[in-house]
Design a protein around this motif. Structure first.
Motif, PDB file in Angstrom:
ATOM      1  N   GLN A  35      37.291  62.303  -5.850  1.00 35.75           N
ATOM      2  CA  GLN A  35      38.373  63.173  -5.384  1.00 35.75           C
ATOM      3  C   GLN A  35      39.732  62.465  -5.325  1.00 35.75           C
ATOM      4  O   GLN A  35      40.767  63.039  -5.663  1.00 35.75           O
ATOM      5  CB  GLN A  35      37.997  63.706  -3.998  1.00 35.75           C
ATOM      6  N   GLN A  36      39.737  61.210  -4.882  1.00 33.97           N
ATOM      7  CA  GLN A  36      41.003  60.474  -4.707  1.00 33.97           C
ATOM      8  C   GLN A  36      41.636  60.061  -6.043  1.00 33.97           C
ATOM      9  O   GLN A  36      42.789  59.642  -6.073  1.00 33.97           O
ATOM     10  CB  GLN A  36      40.764  59.204  -3.877  1.00 33.97           C
ATOM     11  N   VAL A  37      40.852  60.133  -7.106  1.00 36.22           N
ATOM     12  CA  VAL A  37      41.356  59.706  -8.419  1.00 36.22           C
ATOM     13  C   VAL A  37      42.062  60.880  -9.093  1.00 36.22           C
ATOM     14  O   VAL A  37      41.445  61.909  -9.369  1.00 36.22           O
ATOM     15  CB  VAL A  37      40.203  59.172  -9.305  1.00 36.22           C
ATOM     16  N   VAL A  38      43.351  60.721  -9.344  1.00 37.46           N
ATOM     17  CA  VAL A  38      44.137  61.842  -9.863  1.00 37.46           C
ATOM     18  C   VAL A  38      44.473  61.695 -11.347  1.00 37.46           C
ATOM     19  O   VAL A  38      45.047  62.608 -11.938  1.00 37.46           O
ATOM     20  CB  VAL A  38      45.425  62.058  -9.040  1.00 37.46           C
ATOM     21  N   ALA A  39      44.128  60.555 -11.944  1.00 46.24           N
ATOM     22  CA  ALA A  39      44.383  60.381 -13.380  1.00 46.24           C
ATOM     23  C   ALA A  39      43.527  59.253 -13.933  1.00 46.24           C
ATOM     24  O   ALA A  39      43.107  58.357 -13.191  1.00 46.24           O
ATOM     25  CB  ALA A  39      45.861  60.076 -13.641  1.00 46.24           C
ATOM     26  N   VAL A  40      43.297  59.299 -15.235  1.00 48.94           N
ATOM     27  CA  VAL A  40      42.655  58.194 -15.953  1.00 48.94           C
ATOM     28  C   VAL A  40      43.772  57.309 -16.519  1.00 48.94           C
ATOM     29  O   VAL A  40      44.701  57.795 -17.155  1.00 48.94           O
ATOM     30  CB  VAL A  40      41.750  58.722 -17.084  1.00 48.94           C
ATOM     31  N   GLY A  41      43.688  56.017 -16.246  1.00 49.05           N
ATOM     32  CA  GLY A  41      44.705  55.071 -16.706  1.00 49.05           C
ATOM     33  C   GLY A  41      45.017  54.084 -15.594  1.00 49.05           C
ATOM     34  O   GLY A  41      44.394  54.179 -14.525  1.00 49.05           O
ATOM     35  N   GLU A  42      45.917  53.084 -15.757  1.00 48.76           N
ATOM     36  CA  GLU A  42      46.738  53.228 -16.899  1.00 48.76           C
ATOM     37  C   GLU A  42      46.038  52.714 -18.138  1.00 48.76           C
ATOM     38  O   GLU A  42      45.259  51.761 -18.088  1.00 48.76           O
ATOM     39  CB  GLU A  42      48.094  52.534 -16.715  1.00 48.76           C
ATOM     40  N   CYS A  43      46.343  53.397 -19.232  1.00 43.55           N
ATOM     41  CA  CYS A  43      45.752  53.037 -20.512  1.00 43.55           C
ATOM     42  C   CYS A  43      46.827  53.230 -21.586  1.00 43.55           C
ATOM     43  O   CYS A  43      47.816  53.919 -21.354  1.00 43.55           O
ATOM     44  CB  CYS A  43      44.513  53.882 -20.792  1.00 43.55           C
ATOM     45  N   GLY A  44      46.613  52.598 -22.717  1.00 40.45           N
ATOM     46  CA  GLY A  44      47.603  52.724 -23.779  1.00 40.45           C
ATOM     47  C   GLY A  44      47.632  51.495 -24.654  1.00 40.45           C
ATOM     48  O   GLY A  44      46.594  50.852 -24.877  1.00 40.45           O
ATOM     49  N   LEU A  45      48.823  51.171 -25.137  1.00 39.51           N
ATOM     50  CA  LEU A  45      48.991  50.043 -26.057  1.00 39.51           C
ATOM     51  C   LEU A  45      50.190  49.213 -25.628  1.00 39.51           C
ATOM     52  O   LEU A  45      51.221  49.760 -25.247  1.00 39.51           O
ATOM     53  CB  LEU A  45      49.237  50.539 -27.490  1.00 39.51           C
ATOM     54  N   ASP A  46      50.036  47.873 -25.679  1.00 41.58           N
ATOM     55  CA  ASP A  46      51.139  46.975 -25.370  1.00 41.58           C
ATOM     56  C   ASP A  46      51.170  45.873 -26.419  1.00 41.58           C
ATOM     57  O   ASP A  46      50.406  44.914 -26.340  1.00 41.58           O
ATOM     58  CB  ASP A  46      50.974  46.397 -23.956  1.00 41.58           C
ATOM     59  N   TYR A  47      52.062  46.051 -27.401  1.00 43.01           N
ATOM     60  CA  TYR A  47      52.199  45.060 -28.479  1.00 43.01           C
ATOM     61  C   TYR A  47      53.329  44.075 -28.159  1.00 43.01           C
ATOM     62  O   TYR A  47      53.650  43.215 -28.962  1.00 43.01           O
ATOM     63  CB  TYR A  47      52.501  45.745 -29.823  1.00 43.01           C
ATOM     64  N   PHE A  48      53.921  44.246 -26.983  1.00 41.58           N
ATOM     65  CA  PHE A  48      54.995  43.322 -26.590  1.00 41.58           C
ATOM     66  C   PHE A  48      54.396  41.987 -26.191  1.00 41.58           C
ATOM     67  O   PHE A  48      54.859  40.932 -26.599  1.00 41.58           O
ATOM     68  CB  PHE A  48      55.804  43.921 -25.436  1.00 41.58           C
TER      69      PHE A  48
END
Ligand SMILES: [Zn+2]
Length: 268
Positions: A90-103
């Motif tokens: 219930q307390q989890v409101v989103a999946v992430g953070e996820c993504g790409l970091d090429y820096f």
């Protein structure tokens, strides 16, 4: 008397730098009118901490659970299974953070891409929005996201620091956009100021991304240089000015947008 209610959609409150005074940080945020905060989960350990904090501050703190692209190589089958268990909580409101970091490329790019795909699939399965991180990886990020977009319920491109074209690509996918104190930096954030009017009010969210990104133009900066949610009103005022709106008006629309995306309860 606090005139506005703000929501910090991205605060790394599990970070070590908050260990000594986490409760005081939360109290200062509330006193500054930051009424709800979403604690960013970015690794197995920080996900568990974020949920625990949300449990002990019901209605005020919420959590995301995911694996940041820096840690993509840690996303084993076991950790993915744990994410699958946590995402519906219930307390989890989103999946992430996820993504790409090429820096920084702390995980190999192919590994980052695979971890991103898997978390997008998970978000679609559990019907929760995604909390997205992208740095120096726009083209790959957009092409992966496009593959999954139709099955996702929604998402936010957190800590947006890009240009007009990147913004347009996100808007084309109907993403929310998260703006941090990056916009308060006249050296590297000035390009963001004119973009603020291009974002629809019901898609514009605000975040400190603390302890990172202390607003450069704060009237009095803490010696620690640590950013925290109590500085969110300063960031909100900067964005409101860029949009030609009153801080109260901007706070109201931004808070409503955050509640909509993350399905947060209203406070009474
Ligand atoms: Zn991030």
């Amino acid at each position: 008397m606090i005139a506005t209610s703000l929501i910090d959609i991205g605060i790394n409150l599990a970070h070590d730098s908050f260990n000594a005074d986490r409760e005081e940080v939360i109290a200062r945020a509330l006193a500054a009118g930051v009424v709800q905060m979403i604690v960013t989960g970015s690794s197995g350990a920080s996900n568990r901490q974020a949920i625990e904090m949300a449990r002990t501050h019901p209605g005020v703190l919420f959590a995301t659970t995911g694996v940041h692209p820096h840690y993509a190589k840690e996303l084993t089958d076991e950790l993915l299974e744990e994410l699958r268990q946590l995402a519906p909580v219930q307390q989890v409101v989103a999946v992430g953070e996820c993504g790409l970091d090429y820096f920084r490329d702390l995980s190999p790019r192919a590994v980052q891409q695979k971890a991103f795909h898997r978390q997008l699939e998970l978000a679609a399965q559990v019907r929760k929005p995604v909390f997205l991180h992208q740095r120096d990886a726009h083209d790959d990020f957009v092409s992966i996201l496009r593959e999954h977009r139709s099955s996702l319920v929604g998402g936010v491109a957190h800590c947006f620091t890009g240009n007009h074209h990147e913004l347009a690509a996100y808007q084309d996918m109907d993403l929310y956009v998260g703006i941090t104190g990056w916009i308060c930096d006249e050296r590297r954030g000035a390009h963001l100021v004119p973009l603020m009017k291009e974002i629809e009010a019901d898609r514009l969210l605000i975040e400190t991304d603390g302890p990172y990104l202390l607003p450069r133009d704060l009237p009095s900066k803490p010696e620690s240089r640590r950013n925290e949610p109590a500085y969110l009103p300063h960031i909100a005022a900067t964005i409101a000015r860029a949009r030609g709106e009153s801080p109260e008006h901007f706070a109201a629309t931004s808070t409503a947008a955050a509640r909509k995306l993350f399905a947060l309860p209203e406070l009474h």
